[in-house]
Every structure is written in C-alpha cells, then in structure tokens.
Scaffold this motif. Sequence first.
Motif, PDB file in Angstrom:
ATOM      1  N   GLY A 141       2.363  12.961   8.636  1.00  0.00           N
ATOM      2  CA  GLY A 141       1.256  12.726   9.173  1.00  0.00           C
ATOM      3  C   GLY A 141       0.892  11.664  10.056  1.00  0.00           C
ATOM      4  N   GLY A 142       2.177  11.040  10.434  1.00  0.00           N
ATOM      5  CA  GLY A 142       2.159   9.842  11.376  1.00  0.00           C
ATOM      6  C   GLY A 142       1.980   8.268  10.862  1.00  0.00           C
ATOM      7  N   ALA A 143       1.904   8.310   9.604  1.00  0.00           N
ATOM      8  CA  ALA A 143       1.763   7.060   8.681  1.00  0.00           C
ATOM      9  C   ALA A 143       3.386   6.564   8.572  1.00  0.00           C
ATOM     10  N   ARG A 144       3.555   5.478   8.303  1.00  0.00           N
ATOM     11  CA  ARG A 144       5.066   4.616   8.246  1.00  0.00           C
ATOM     12  C   ARG A 144       4.838   4.216   6.704  1.00  0.00           C
ATOM     13  N   ARG A 145       5.998   4.271   6.203  1.00  0.00           N
ATOM     14  CA  ARG A 145       6.532   3.600   5.039  1.00  0.00           C
ATOM     15  C   ARG A 145       7.867   2.999   5.160  1.00  0.00           C
ATOM     16  N   VAL A 194       0.894  -1.287   0.009  1.00  0.00           N
ATOM     17  CA  VAL A 194       0.131  -0.074   0.017  1.00  0.00           C
ATOM     18  C   VAL A 194       0.784   1.353   0.133  1.00  0.00           C
ATOM     19  N   GLY A 195       2.115   1.228   0.338  1.00  0.00           N
ATOM     20  CA  GLY A 195       3.066   2.493   0.234  1.00  0.00           C
ATOM     21  C   GLY A 195       3.169   3.191   1.671  1.00  0.00           C
ATOM     22  N   SER A 196       2.163   3.378   2.247  1.00  0.00           N
ATOM     23  CA  SER A 196       2.265   3.893   3.568  1.00  0.00           C
ATOM     24  C   SER A 196       0.872   3.787   4.286  1.00  0.00           C
ATOM     25  N   ALA A 197       0.895   3.592   5.680  1.00  0.00           N
ATOM     26  CA  ALA A 197      -0.288   3.440   6.458  1.00  0.00           C
ATOM     27  C   ALA A 197       0.096   3.799   8.015  1.00  0.00           C
ATOM     28  N   ASP A 198      -0.917   4.087   8.710  1.00  0.00           N
ATOM     29  CA  ASP A 198      -0.675   4.361  10.223  1.00  0.00           C
ATOM     30  C   ASP A 198      -1.072   2.995  10.832  1.00  0.00           C
ATOM     31  N   ALA A 199      -0.822   3.045  12.185  1.00  0.00           N
ATOM     32  CA  ALA A 199      -1.209   2.064  13.015  1.00  0.00           C
ATOM     33  C   ALA A 199      -2.572   1.454  12.962  1.00  0.00           C
ATOM     34  N   GLU A 200      -3.468   2.437  12.876  1.00  0.00           N
ATOM     35  CA  GLU A 200      -4.866   2.173  12.887  1.00  0.00           C
ATOM     36  C   GLU A 200      -5.320   1.364  11.658  1.00  0.00           C
ATOM     37  N   ARG A 201      -4.970   1.815  10.482  1.00  0.00           N
ATOM     38  CA  ARG A 201      -5.021   1.098   9.401  1.00  0.00           C
ATOM     39  C   ARG A 201      -4.351  -0.237   9.237  1.00  0.00           C
ATOM     40  N   LEU A 202      -3.319  -0.340   9.845  1.00  0.00           N
ATOM     41  CA  LEU A 202      -2.646  -1.551   9.834  1.00  0.00           C
ATOM     42  C   LEU A 202      -3.545  -2.421  10.569  1.00  0.00           C
TER      43      LEU A 202
END
Length: 242
Positions: A225-229, A188-196
């Motif tokens: 924004g807090g997301a990780r990649r 997905v490229g990047s996502a934050d803990a909630e989405r993961l």
Amino acid sequence: MPTTLTLTTPIAAARTSPAERPGVRLAVYAGPAEPPRIDHLEDDDAVALIEVVCDAVYEHSPLPAPAVREIVENLVHAGFADAVVSVLDGGHTVRVSDHGPGIDDPSRARTPGFTSARAEARAIVRGVGGGLPLADALLADAGGTLEMTPNLGGGVVVTLRVPPPDTTPAEPVPSGTARMILALLLEVGSADAERLARELHASRSECGRELAALQHRGLVVRESGGARRLTEAGAALVATLF
C-alpha cells in the motif's frame, strides 16, 4: 628499463671475478595489468646487499620489517642464485624466490633450532634456525601468513602476506529526521510519508526523501500500500541510536 644499483665495499678488493658479485632483482608491481619496475641490486659484500634489499622493500611494503629481513637473509643459503624479490598488492605481499638448494622439509624449517646454515652462511646470518619461526610469528601477529613452496626449476619461494586495511566506508549516521522516522516506525509498525510528516511536524517531501534513503540502505521496506516498516536491520539500528 631495469636499473643497476652498484655498491662498493672494502671486500670488493678480495673479489677476483665480477661474476661472483651477489645480486638480487627487485620487482615492484604497481598493478596486476602493469609490468613491474625492476631494479638490479648488487654488492660485493653480502651483508651490505641484504641491507640494500631490505631498505628497498621497506619503502614499498607495510609488512613487519624484521619478518622481511629474516627471509631476505635466507638468500645467503642459496648463494643469491637467481634471487628475485617481488612486491605485489600495494606492498601487502612480498615474494622472495631463488634457485638454490631449496628446503627439504618446510615443516621442520619453521621449528626453532632446525637450520641448514653452514659456517660460511653463519658468518653473515645468525644461522641458528630462528629466522623462519620468527617471521612466521610476526606475520601471524599482523593477521598475515608465510608460505613456502618449491620454485620452478629448483629452489624455494617464500611468500609473506598481510591483509590490506579495511577501506569499506562507514555507513553514514542517519539524520535527525531519519532517526525520528525509524523510532516512530518502531512504535507504530508501519506508516506512509504523509502520516510520518504529520506525526513529526515535518514536510511530506522531506519524509519521502528520508524514507527513500532508508529503503536504499535496507533499513525499511515498502509494503504493497505504500507504507514503510522497519526491516530487522532497521530495528537493530534503532536500538543503537537511542
């Protein structure tokens, strides 16, 4: 305090003066900030003395035994004059020094066939010019080196060294959840803990802990924004995990 190891052999009867007894000081360094433990090894018989010194070094050093022996035997050429064998770096460095005649041409001394051994020395060692080349080759095979330098005040210092084993701890293998996070971020490229957590049907706290650990290892990076990649290292690791 220094200790003296005195050996007796049948040759002792042929000696008329105690001052003639060959000896070697063995200095074992436990650490760079600690004084060495010094043993004075001596014997009326030079052959027996070589055996004693080599055995003592073998107890403290992983260097190839034949290489150590070849260099210790060369103390015969110096008449054991002020002979010192130092064991350093946990045995990965052994330094043999004397105040003998020294070596005029160190480069030729490493070439098979060149020798300064006279008849008296050849009665104890082979004296065919093969010792230094053999020791050099054995250390090279072990990833080590052999260095020869002039000693202070005359004589020679031969340093044998092999690298210590790699003690760097292996990177821990990511947990199952961490692996899935890495794979999902690759997709997905990047996502934050909630989405993961939602995508993986895991708790948000668990995903947060795993992300923090992955970021500490340099496998993911946090965006504004807090997301990780994934980092390049993270992407390369994913390719080896699946």
